[in-house]
Design a protein around this motif. Structure first.
Motif, mmCIF file in Angstrom:
data_model
loop_
_atom_site.group_PDB
_atom_site.id
_atom_site.type_symbol
_atom_site.label_atom_id
_atom_site.label_comp_id
_atom_site.label_asym_id
_atom_site.label_seq_id
_atom_site.Cartn_x
_atom_site.Cartn_y
_atom_site.Cartn_z
ATOM 1 N N UNK A 184 0.824 -1.215 0.000
ATOM 2 C CA UNK A 184 0.000 0.000 0.000
ATOM 3 C C UNK A 184 0.858 1.266 0.000
ATOM 4 N N UNK A 185 1.781 1.333 -0.964
ATOM 5 C CA UNK A 185 2.674 2.484 -1.049
ATOM 6 C C UNK A 185 1.884 3.721 -1.460
ATOM 7 N N UNK A 186 2.054 4.810 -0.709
ATOM 8 C CA UNK A 186 1.396 6.075 -1.017
ATOM 9 C C UNK A 186 2.367 6.995 -1.742
ATOM 10 N N UNK A 187 1.865 7.852 -2.624
ATOM 11 C CA UNK A 187 2.754 8.811 -3.292
ATOM 12 C C UNK A 187 3.578 9.598 -2.265
ATOM 13 N N UNK A 188 4.871 9.709 -2.534
ATOM 14 C CA UNK A 188 5.738 10.457 -1.646
ATOM 15 C C UNK A 188 6.421 9.639 -0.575
ATOM 16 N N UNK A 189 6.031 8.372 -0.399
ATOM 17 C CA UNK A 189 6.710 7.522 0.571
ATOM 18 C C UNK A 189 8.034 7.011 -0.001
ATOM 19 N N UNK A 190 8.925 6.581 0.898
ATOM 20 C CA UNK A 190 10.186 5.977 0.488
ATOM 21 C C UNK A 190 10.016 4.466 0.493
ATOM 22 N N UNK A 191 10.341 3.835 -0.642
ATOM 23 C CA UNK A 191 10.125 2.397 -0.794
ATOM 24 C C UNK A 191 11.397 1.729 -1.291
ATOM 25 N N UNK A 192 11.531 0.442 -0.981
ATOM 26 C CA UNK A 192 12.680 -0.334 -1.436
ATOM 27 C C UNK A 192 12.235 -1.744 -1.783
ATOM 28 N N UNK A 220 11.115 7.989 -3.279
ATOM 29 C CA UNK A 220 12.362 7.272 -3.534
ATOM 30 C C UNK A 220 12.049 5.805 -3.705
ATOM 31 N N UNK A 221 12.705 5.150 -4.663
ATOM 32 C CA UNK A 221 12.528 3.723 -4.878
ATOM 33 C C UNK A 221 13.906 3.108 -5.081
ATOM 34 N N UNK A 222 14.336 2.310 -4.112
ATOM 35 C CA UNK A 222 15.656 1.706 -4.124
ATOM 36 C C UNK A 222 15.550 0.215 -4.398
ATOM 37 N N UNK A 223 16.356 -0.288 -5.326
ATOM 38 C CA UNK A 223 16.483 -1.723 -5.562
ATOM 39 C C UNK A 223 17.764 -2.198 -4.897
ATOM 40 N N UNK A 224 17.680 -3.323 -4.186
ATOM 41 C CA UNK A 224 18.824 -3.846 -3.442
ATOM 42 C C UNK A 224 19.101 -5.264 -3.909
ATOM 43 N N UNK A 225 20.335 -5.523 -4.355
ATOM 44 C CA UNK A 225 20.717 -6.843 -4.824
ATOM 45 C C UNK A 225 22.097 -7.219 -4.348
ATOM 46 N N UNK A 226 22.503 -8.447 -4.670
ATOM 47 C CA UNK A 226 23.828 -8.915 -4.253
ATOM 48 C C UNK A 226 24.860 -8.753 -5.365
#
Length: 344
Positions: free
Chosen positions: A167-175, A197-203
Motif C-alpha cells: 500500500x505504497x502512497x505517493x511520496x513515501x520511500x520504498x525499497x 524514492x525507490x531503491x532496488x537492493x541486490x547482491x
C-alpha cells in the motif's frame, strides 16, 4: 490440437529426478471448463523443486505435468461458459479453490481450507500443448497482448499481492530487496505508486541498468553480512529474494513503524527476523503465498495499461524437449540468465 494439427507433446515428471517427453492428448472441457492452447510456460524455482524432489509433502503429486506460469489462447469451452471466450488470449490462476469455505468467500482463495490444489503441482500443468482448467480462473487479455510477456503474469500476480499489501502512497520511500524476476516486477509495481524514492537492493551489480530502466531511482549492492552497509528510513520494503538474510536486511532498511512485505520463500528452519527488533521498532510484517483473484486482476490491468512490462526480463525461450536444460539454467542462476520460457 497443437500447431499445424500435429499431436502435441508434454513434459512428464514421473518421479523426483525422472522426466520425459510424452504424447499429449487434449482433455475436452467439461461443464464450466475451458481448453487453452498454451503459448509459453515459465520456469521457476518451484519447477526445479518438483524435478529434484524438494517440494514439501502435500504440495506436489507425481506423476505430474508441471507448469504454473503460462499464457495461451482459448480453443474451446464447456457447457455453461460464455462462447465469446473462444479465441481470446488469456492467462489463468493456479489455485483450485473450493469457493465455498469461509476463506474463499472473503476472497482469500490462497488460504482455502479445503486443502491445497494447484495447476502444475497437484493438477496437470502447462508444459504441454494444451491445458484444461475451470474457466472461472481465466483472466482474458487485450487482443494485442504479447503472449510471451504474458507468461510472466503469474509471478506478477504474486508481486501484485505484495504491492497491494505494501500500500505504497505517493511520496513515501520504498525499497525492493532482490533483483530476480519477482524483484524486477516489484520495482515496476511500486514505481506506479509514485514513491519519493525507490531503491532496488541486490547482491550483484549486473541488474543495476535493468532496475533503473524499470523505474528504480537507485540501486544498492548489499554486502551480505549484517546489513550495516544498508541505508535506512524507508517507509515500506518488499522482500523478494527468498532468503533469511534478505528478510533481515529488508527489515534493517525500514524506519520505525515501517511496513515489511515478505514475498520470497526461504528454506524451512532458517534463522530470520528478530522478534524483539520487530516489536521495539513496531514493524508491520505482511506475507504473500500465491495470488488471490484481486491480485491477478491488478496484475492484468497493469499489464494491459502498459504499467507492467515483463518482456525485458525474458532471456531464453526453449522448446519443451529442453526442459532439463531450462531447469539447469535456473539452477545455475548465471547473471546473464533472466526468465526462462518453454514453448510447446
Amino acid at each position: 490440437m497443437s500447431k499445424g494439427g500435429v499431436p502435441g507433446e508434454a513434459v512428464l515428471v514421473e518421479a523426483p529426478g525422472t522426466h520425459r517427453l510424452v504424447r499429449h492428448e487434449p482433455v475436452p472441457p467439461g461443464p464450466g471448463e475451458a481448453l487453452v492452447r498454451v503459448h509459453a510456460c515459465g520456469i521457476c524455482g518451484s519447477d526445479r523443486e518438483i524435478l529434484r524432489g524438494q517440494r514439501p509433502d502435500g504440495y506436489v503429486r507425481y506423476p505430474l505435468v508441471p507448469g504454473h506460469e503460462w499464457s495461451g489462447t482459448v480453443l474451446a469451452v464447456g457447457p455453461g461458459v460464455p462462447g465469446e471466450l473462444v479465441g481470446r488470449k488469456t492467462v489463468g490462476e493456479g489455485f483450485r479453490n473450493c469457493q465455498v469455505c469461509a476463506r474463499c468467500r472473503t476472497g482469500e482463495t490462497t488460504l482455502c481450507t479445503a486443502g491445497y490444489e494447484e495447476t502444475g503441482f497437484t493438477r496437470p500443468g502447462a508444459m504441454a500443448a494444451t491445458l484444461t482448467l475451470p474457466a472461472r480462473l481465466l483472466h482474458p487479455l487485450p487482443d494485442g497482448a504479447d503472449l510471451s510477456a504474458a507468461a510472466l503474469l503469474e509471478p506478477a500476480a504474486c508481486v501484485a499481492a505484495a504491492a497491494l499489501k505494501a500500500d505504497v502512497h505517493p511520496g513515501e520511500r520504498a525499497a525492493v530487496v532482490g533483483t530476480g524476476t519477482l524483484g524486477m516486477l516489484a520495482v515496476q509495481f511500486l514505481a506506479a505508486s509514485s514513491p519519493a524514492e525507490l531503491l532496488a537492493v541486490g547482491v550483484h551489480d549486473h541488474r543495476r541498468a535493468l532496475a533503473l530502466g524499470l523505474g528504480a531511482g537507485g540501486f544498492h549492492v548489499r554486502d551480505g553480512t549484517d546489513g550495516t552497509d544498508l541505508p535506512g528510513g524507508f517507509d515500506v520494503v518488499v522482500e523478494t529474494a527468498g532468503s533469511a538474510a534478505a528478510a533481515r536486511e529488508a527489515a534493517a532498511l525500514l524506519r520505525r513503524g515501517g511496513r515489511l512485505v515478505l514475498a520470497g520463500i526461504p528454506g524451512p528452519g532458517a534463522a530470520g527476523l528478530d522478534p524483539t527488533d520487530l516489536v521495539v521498532r513496531q514493524i508491520t510484517v505482511l506475507t504473500v503465498f500465491g495470488a488471490p483473484p484481486a491480485a491477478w486482476a491488478h496484475a492484468v490491468r497493469a499489464f494491459g495499461a502498459g504499467l507492467l512490462t515483463p518482456a525485458p526480463l525474458i532471456t531464453h525461450e526453449l522448446p519443451l524437449r529442453d526442459f532439463g536444460q531450462a531447469i539447469e539454467l535456473v539452477e545455475a542462476a548465471a547473471p546473464e540468465t533472466g526468465k526462462v520460457l518453454l514453448r510447446p
